[in-house]
Design an enzyme around this catalytic site. Structure first.
Site, PDB file in Angstrom:
ATOM      1  N   ARG A   1      18.301 143.692  72.657  1.00  0.00           N
ATOM      2  CA  ARG A   1      17.818 144.259  73.926  1.00  0.00           C
ATOM      3  C   ARG A   1      18.104 143.326  75.097  1.00  0.00           C
ATOM      4  NH1 ARG A   1      13.625 147.566  72.848  1.00  0.00           N
ATOM      5  NH2 ARG A   1      12.823 146.075  71.323  1.00  0.00           N
ATOM      6  N   TYR A   2      17.948 142.025  74.855  1.00  0.00           N
ATOM      7  CA  TYR A   2      18.163 141.010  75.896  1.00  0.00           C
ATOM      8  C   TYR A   2      19.431 140.226  75.540  1.00  0.00           C
ATOM      9  CZ  TYR A   2      13.120 141.841  76.443  1.00  0.00           C
ATOM     10  OH  TYR A   2      11.891 142.407  76.597  1.00  0.00           O
TER      11      TYR A   2
ATOM     12  N   ARG B   1      19.079 136.987  72.864  1.00  0.00           N
ATOM     13  CA  ARG B   1      18.280 136.999  71.639  1.00  0.00           C
ATOM     14  C   ARG B   1      18.315 138.369  70.968  1.00  0.00           C
ATOM     15  NH1 ARG B   1      15.705 136.790  76.330  1.00  0.00           N
ATOM     16  NH2 ARG B   1      13.803 137.945  76.752  1.00  0.00           N
TER      17      ARG B   1
ATOM     18  N   CYS C   1       4.247 145.353  55.593  1.00  0.00           N
ATOM     19  CA  CYS C   1       3.296 144.443  56.242  1.00  0.00           C
ATOM     20  C   CYS C   1       2.153 144.168  55.271  1.00  0.00           C
ATOM     21  CB  CYS C   1       2.706 145.080  57.499  1.00  0.00           C
ATOM     22  SG  CYS C   1       3.925 145.400  58.775  1.00  0.00           S
TER      23      CYS C   1
ATOM     24  N   CYS D   1      -1.669 148.039  61.033  1.00  0.00           N
ATOM     25  CA  CYS D   1      -2.516 148.155  62.219  1.00  0.00           C
ATOM     26  C   CYS D   1      -2.450 149.593  62.732  1.00  0.00           C
ATOM     27  CB  CYS D   1      -2.013 147.194  63.299  1.00  0.00           C
ATOM     28  SG  CYS D   1      -1.733 145.519  62.671  1.00  0.00           S
TER      29      CYS D   1
ATOM     30  N   CYS E   1      -0.037 150.221  65.666  1.00  0.00           N
ATOM     31  CA  CYS E   1       1.293 149.608  65.565  1.00  0.00           C
ATOM     32  C   CYS E   1       2.348 150.385  66.352  1.00  0.00           C
ATOM     33  CB  CYS E   1       1.718 149.541  64.101  1.00  0.00           C
ATOM     34  SG  CYS E   1       3.386 148.892  63.909  1.00  0.00           S
TER      35      CYS E   1
ATOM     36  N   ARG F   1       5.449 150.247  65.837  1.00  0.00           N
ATOM     37  CA  ARG F   1       6.529 150.711  64.947  1.00  0.00           C
ATOM     38  C   ARG F   1       5.948 151.533  63.802  1.00  0.00           C
ATOM     39  NH1 ARG F   1       9.150 145.225  65.446  1.00  0.00           N
ATOM     40  NH2 ARG F   1      10.486 145.508  67.276  1.00  0.00           N
TER      41      ARG F   1
ATOM     42  N   ASP G   1       1.220 149.876  73.338  1.00  0.00           N
ATOM     43  CA  ASP G   1       2.366 150.768  73.542  1.00  0.00           C
ATOM     44  C   ASP G   1       1.980 152.226  73.290  1.00  0.00           C
ATOM     45  OD1 ASP G   1       4.387 148.799  74.133  1.00  0.00           O
ATOM     46  OD2 ASP G   1       4.122 148.127  72.058  1.00  0.00           O
TER      47      ASP G   1
ATOM     48  N   ASP H   1       5.745 146.578  77.583  1.00  0.00           N
ATOM     49  CA  ASP H   1       7.096 146.926  77.145  1.00  0.00           C
ATOM     50  C   ASP H   1       7.423 148.267  77.791  1.00  0.00           C
ATOM     51  OD1 ASP H   1       9.125 145.845  75.297  1.00  0.00           O
ATOM     52  OD2 ASP H   1       7.338 145.153  74.218  1.00  0.00           O
TER      53      ASP H   1
ATOM     54  N   LYS I   1      10.291 143.842  78.411  1.00  0.00           N
ATOM     55  CA  LYS I   1       8.914 143.521  78.826  1.00  0.00           C
ATOM     56  C   LYS I   1       8.893 143.123  80.291  1.00  0.00           C
ATOM     57  CE  LYS I   1       7.395 141.556  74.478  1.00  0.00           C
ATOM     58  NZ  LYS I   1       8.695 141.892  73.858  1.00  0.00           N
TER      59      LYS I   1
END
Ligand code: SF4
Length: 350
Positions: free
Chosen positions: A92-93, A96, A105, A109, A112, A114, A274, A311, A318
């Site tokens: 995305r950037y 990185r 996981c 959560c 989440c 995702r 999000d 985001d 972000k």
């Protein structure tokens, strides 16, 4: 806590443990059919069964409200797919990439971002895809940092992680390997000496970014797990999600940030939640988030200040969305607001 206890993964497990009421179970079948659930013994032990609004339970126990999907919520709220040149990579950037090593996981959560891509039913990254992802990183000299994420990379065995990190360490243009994880709080016993050794890529700086949202998550065992990482020379940062009924009051949020700092973990991000499907009951308003940030600024050490970030949906990255303390009055002259909310001129009038 029973050392042999297993994670609670099904509605039946959660009902038997007294964490789901039998009368809610029928509604929750639809939630469980869509989104993965897992509560580790360490997290289950923190839940106060007498508190219907327990902040740990709110994060991990399925809720009928997850079936309510609001306008704007989407299965890919931060636009991973739009920036995925090869499977497992999000670029995305410019400098990185994310490397999504696993779809699993330790805990799932309820908020989440995702949630539609992870869990035992999600598509896993196979060996060929991992090789292609590593080849992509090697072929892009502008990539300075790799963020290992998922899922949670620390659910992998030390042997598997060591293999990936050793291969990343061979890429000359890479300087930093960052690992995003919830494991030191969710399953602290996984942070063994072998895991710590596996994380250290030869010649690269490894950072571990801990995701935790409530001060109770930083149990003595979690603090000891973090200390094993920091003592081994691995700097730690934190990320938290601002969640309604979990940490959206100044006292709890402040206690969380202080707990991080006391564990030698620098608060890094406070994420505005999000627009993941079925999560509106856990989201706050941005105005409320800004009020909380103002309260932190006034009350707590500078070490305890995270960046409040959003985001931008669609994969635009972000942006900091914290309160603004500076306004331009005229060219070269400003109004700056102090931590008591009092305005001052800068430079000061003669
Ligand atoms: S640990 Fe991270 S990736 Fe896993 S469910 Fe929680 S927020 Fe999602």
């Amino acid at each position: 806590m029973n050392a042999n206890a297993k994670s609670l993964r099904s509605l039946s497990d959660l009902t038997k443990a007294g964490l789901v009421h039998a009368d809610k179970r029928a509604t929750l079948e639809a939630v469980a059919a869509r989104y993965a659930s897992a509560v580790t013994p360490a997290m289950a032990a923190l839940i106060d069964h007498d508190d219907p609004n327990d902040p740990i339970a709110r994060q991990f126990i399925p809720d009928p409200a997850e079936l309510k999907h609001r306008l704007g919520e989407t299965s890919d709220p931060i636009g991973d797919f739009a920036h995925s040149p090869v499977e497992g990579i999000v670029h995305r950037y410019p400098d990185r990439v994310l490397l999504k090593l696993t779809h699993l996981c330790a805990v799932y959560c309820r908020f989440c971002f995702r949630r539609e891509m992870i869990g035992p039913r999600a598509h896993a990254l196979n060996i060929a895809a991992l090789n292609a992802a590593l080849a992509y990183i090697a072929a892009h000299p502008e990539i300075w940092e790799v963020v290992l994420t998922g899922g949670d990379p620390l659910v992998l065995s030390p042997r598997r992680l060591k293999d990936v990190i050793s291969r990343l360490a061979e890429i000359a243009h890479l300087a930093v390997i960052r690992v995003h994880t919830r494991v030191p709080v969710a399953d602290p016993a996984r942070i063994t000496p072998a895991m710590v050794r596996a994380l250290k890529g030869r010649g690269k700086a490894t950072y571990v970014v801990l995701h935790a949202n409530h001060p109770r998550e930083l149990t003595p065992a979690a603090r000891a797990a973090c200390a094993r990482l920091v003592d081994a020379g691995i700097p730690m940062l934190s990320q938290s999600v601002l969640l309604r009924g979990v940490n959206d009051d100044p006292a709890t949020l402040g206690e969380l940030m202080r707990a991080f700092v006391a564990c030698r973990i620098k608060p890094y991000y406070l994420h505005h939640a999000d627009l993941a499907p079925g999560t509106s009951h856990l989201r706050t308003t941005i105005e409320h988030g800004q009020e909380l940030m103002r309260a932190l600024r006034g009350r707590l050490s500078g070490l305890c200040q995270p960046a409040y970030v959003l985001d931008i949906p669609g994969g635009h990255g972000k942006s900091p969305i914290g309160p603004n303390y500076l306004a331009t009055r005229s060219p070269g002259r400003y109004r700056v607001t102090d931590f008591n909310g009092i305005d001052h001129c800068y430079p000061p009038p003669k």
